[in-house]
Design an enzyme around this catalytic site. Structure first.
Site, short mmCIF file in Angstrom:
data_model
loop_
_atom_site.label_atom_id
_atom_site.label_comp_id
_atom_site.label_asym_id
_atom_site.label_seq_id
_atom_site.Cartn_x
_atom_site.Cartn_y
_atom_site.Cartn_z
CD GLN A 106 -12.12 5.79 -8.15
OE1 GLN A 106 -11.67 4.70 -7.79
NE2 GLN A 106 -13.41 6.01 -8.29
CG HIS A 145 -8.83 0.87 -6.81
ND1 HIS A 145 -7.92 1.88 -6.73
CD2 HIS A 145 -10.03 1.44 -7.06
CE1 HIS A 145 -8.53 3.04 -6.92
NE2 HIS A 145 -9.82 2.80 -7.12
CB CYS A 187 -3.54 -2.01 -5.47
SG CYS A 187 -4.72 -0.71 -5.10
CB CYS A 201 -3.27 2.85 -7.61
SG CYS A 201 -2.22 1.82 -6.62
CD GLU A 202 -0.28 9.21 -5.77
OE1 GLU A 202 -0.05 9.88 -6.79
OE2 GLU A 202 -0.46 9.72 -4.66
CG HIS A 203 -1.19 4.69 -2.71
ND1 HIS A 203 -2.55 4.88 -2.65
CD2 HIS A 203 -0.63 5.86 -2.36
CE1 HIS A 203 -2.81 6.11 -2.28
NE2 HIS A 203 -1.66 6.73 -2.09
CG HIS A 204 -0.46 -0.74 -4.08
ND1 HIS A 204 -1.54 0.03 -3.69
CD2 HIS A 204 -0.02 -1.37 -2.96
CE1 HIS A 204 -1.75 -0.13 -2.39
NE2 HIS A 204 -0.85 -0.97 -1.92
#
Ligand code: ZN
Length: 202
Positions: free
Chosen positions: A112, A140, A142, A71-74
């Protein structure tokens, strides 16, 4: 990258020079290079002559494709199953190439929803089918590892185009064939709300 990982270890409160961590920067770099190798992949090379002209217009389904992404956020993993279907017009893709396509887009920093759309779009672009459907179900880390909203750490996303979007019977036939483990067919019918997968605001 190895210098950055050494700094990161120090920031975490670790001693990057202790024995167990000496080779960690090298290993992490190697792992990240593999997990983001999709950026360098050439789709046409991946498909490598595996597009065939056929006289076949039934639904082609490849289900339960395992995938792992970040995931690009975490920068934490999300992973699960991908189900792909399309109805050809004149061309099909060699079946073994579908999981390869999934890998190309999964091995990047992702959310996703975008991953799901990219897989559907590349199939649409390459063989112009009557319709294409992609459903992804993923856990996920995260969400689950950080203990937030545990019931939302599992997300289902879908991308439907052509006859899968316009024809409810075709769509239901597909959803029936993949039998989601979350039983979320009804959710997909109403379209998955944007931002469901990996909430980025905490
Ligand atoms: Zn995340």
């Amino acid at each position: 990258m190895q210098e950055l990982i050494r700094s990161l270890l120090a920031e975490m409160g670790e001693d990057p020079t202790r024995e167990g961590l000496l080779d960690t920067p090298k290993r992490v770099e190697k792992a990240y290079k593999f997990l983001t190798s999709g950026y360098d992949a050439d789709i046409d090379q991946v498909l490598n002559n595996a597009l065939f002209t056929v006289d076949y217009s039934e639904m082609v389904i490849v289900k339960d494709i395992d995938f792992y992404s970040l995931c690009e956020h975490h920068l934490l993993p999300f992973f699960g199953k991908c189900h792909v279907a399309y109805i050809p017009t004149t061309k099909v893709i060699g079946l073994s190439k579908i999981p390869r396509l999934v890998d190309v887009f999964a091995r990047r920093l992702q959310v996703q929803e975008r991953l799901t759309n990219q897989i559907a779009n590349v199939i649409k672009d390459k063989i112009s089918p009557m319709g294409v459907a992609v459903v992804m179900e993923a856990t996920h880390l995260c969400m689950s590892m950080r203990g937030v909203e545990k019931q939302n750490s599992f997300a289902v996303t879908s991308a439907m185009a052509g006859v899968f979007r316009d024809n409810a019977r075709t769509r239901m036939e597909f959803l029936e064939l993949i039998k989601l483990r979350s039983g979320a067919a009804g959710v997909i019918e109403q379209r998955t709300p944007a931002g469901l997968a990996c909430v980025d605001d905490y």
